[in-house]
Design an enzyme around this catalytic site. Structure first.
Site: not given
Ligand SMILES: Cc1cc2nc3c(=O)[nH]c(=O)nc-3n(C[C@H](O)[C@H](O)[C@H](O)COP(=O)(O)O)c2cc1C
Length: 351
Positions: A166, A169, A171
């Site tokens: 990861h 974001h 990190y």
């Molecule tokens: C509830 C939630 C938790 C997320 N947690 C993580 C995470 O643990 N690690 C990560 O890399 N991205 C995390 N994300 C980002 C998602 O992996 C994804 O890239 C983001 O939601 C954009 O995709 P989408 O528009 O299809 O939702 C999270 C997103 C949501 C909605």
């Protein structure tokens, strides 16, 4: 940074998906998402990936039986799932109840979950994570490299097919806002420093489990630094080229952190030699178009997969989608907003 920073796209935008109005045939890219793809040793039956999503339901850092059900529901034969961000060591986090993979108890709990996913013939990667967004001292950085190495070893022992490091974001990549002034007086970021920690971790993890089991997640247009877009592009290309040297399996981009920015991943797609996964606000139509155009090999879906356990099937049938409930993303019971989103079959049974 609060939890809401995951919310990358405005609510209204994904509302559009619910109608599934556009016709892929007319757009000339009929369901490219549903074509098979060979990702290194893994033959995927379709291109719809479950994006990693923190759900804050791992009491005491240990995944619970409900988590097994959550992933099992979202597994399909030949589908790729990336599990939620999982701590490589005990660490303070802004998120409560996130899982780890550093203790025996955690690894044992993951083992059962991985088995449930594999029983459904899906491929499962663990997103390994350190929750600090800061510049580390030399000794902290060395220690962290070891923690990632051990976490990767634990993940493979628990049965995961691989790990996704990861680095999105804010990190691992880009904390060191060091700039140097060239002869011309122009400031440039020192890419080597910005990526050093991440690349040391990649090197150790590849050494431990092999590059064919390693992915890297990266948000090139992250809002956690004060880089200009041109700096971010240079940094991303540099990182992609360095990742090539380690022959990792895939790079997973999170495209959008700020919708007002130009968020093209093309320079990174061109620079990176392995599989490219992208994510961020994709609809079915958008995903089909992105695959058909060669922009990416696979599309990761976050919120739509969260609320539609049978997302690949719904895409195949162009069926309506369940709406997600933002209020239960990170909290709620272990059932509500987690394992109680119905499949199409369940909906039919209920009606
Ligand atoms: C509830 C939630 C938790 C997320 N947690 C993580 C995470 O643990 N690690 C990560 O890399 N991205 C995390 N994300 C980002 C998602 O992996 C994804 O890239 C983001 O939601 C954009 O995709 P989408 O528009 O299809 O939702 C999270 C997103 C949501 C909605």
């Amino acid at each position: 940074m609060g939890l809401e920073t995951w919310m990358l796209v405005e609510e209204e935008e994904l509302e559009l998906v619910m109608s599934n109005g556009e016709d892929d045939n007319k757009a000339g890219h009929e369901q490219a998402l549903l074509t098979p793809y060979q990702m290194g040793p893994f033959l995927l039956a379709h291109r719809i990936v479950h994006a990693p999503m923190t759900r804050c339901r791992a009491s005491g850092g240990v995944p619970q039986p409900e988590t097994l059900l959550y992933y099992q529901q979202r597994s399909s034969p030949g589908g790729l799932l990336v599990a939620e961000a999982t701590q490589v060591m005990p660490a303070e986090s802004e998120y409560g109840d996130v899982p780890g993979i550093y203790s025996v108890e955690q690894a044992e709990a993951w083992k059962d979950i991985v088995k449930a996913v594999h029983d459904k013939k899906a491929v499962f990667f663990s997103e390994i994570w350190h929750s600090a967004r800061k510049t580390l001292s030399e000794s902290e950085s060395k220690m962290l490299v070891q923690k990632f190495r051990i976490a990767a070893r634990n993940a493979i022992s628990a049965g995961f097919d691989g790990v996704e490091i990861h680095g999105a974001h804010g990190y691992l990549v880009g904390h060191e806002l060091l700039r140097e002034r060239g002869d011309s007086g122009v400031e440039t970021i020192i890419q080597k420093n910005a990526c050093r920690n991440a690349l040391e971790i990649v090197e150790a993890v590849v050494d431990e489990i092999g590059g064919h089991r390693v992915g890297f997640r990266f948000s090139p247009f992250t809002e956690y630094t004060d880089y200009k877009i041109s700096d971010q592009i240079k940094l991303g290309v540099y990182l992609a080229e360095e990742l090539n040297k380690h022959k990792i399996l895939y790079c997973h981009f999170l495209e959008r952190m700020d919708l007002n920015k130009d968020a093209s991943i093309e320079p990174f797609r061109n620079a990176f030699k392995g599989t490219v996964i992208t994510s961020g606000g994709y609809t079915r139509e958008g995903g089909n178009a992105a695959i058909a155009s060669g922009k990416a090999d696979l599309i990761a879906y976050g919120r739509l997969f969260l609320s539609n356990p049978d997302l690949p099937k719904r895409f195949q049938l162009k069926a309506p989608l369940n709406k997600y409930d933002r209020g239960t993303f990170y909290s709620g019971t272990k059932v509500k907003g987690y394992t109680d989103y119905p499949t199409l079959e369940e909906l039919e049974f209920q009606s």
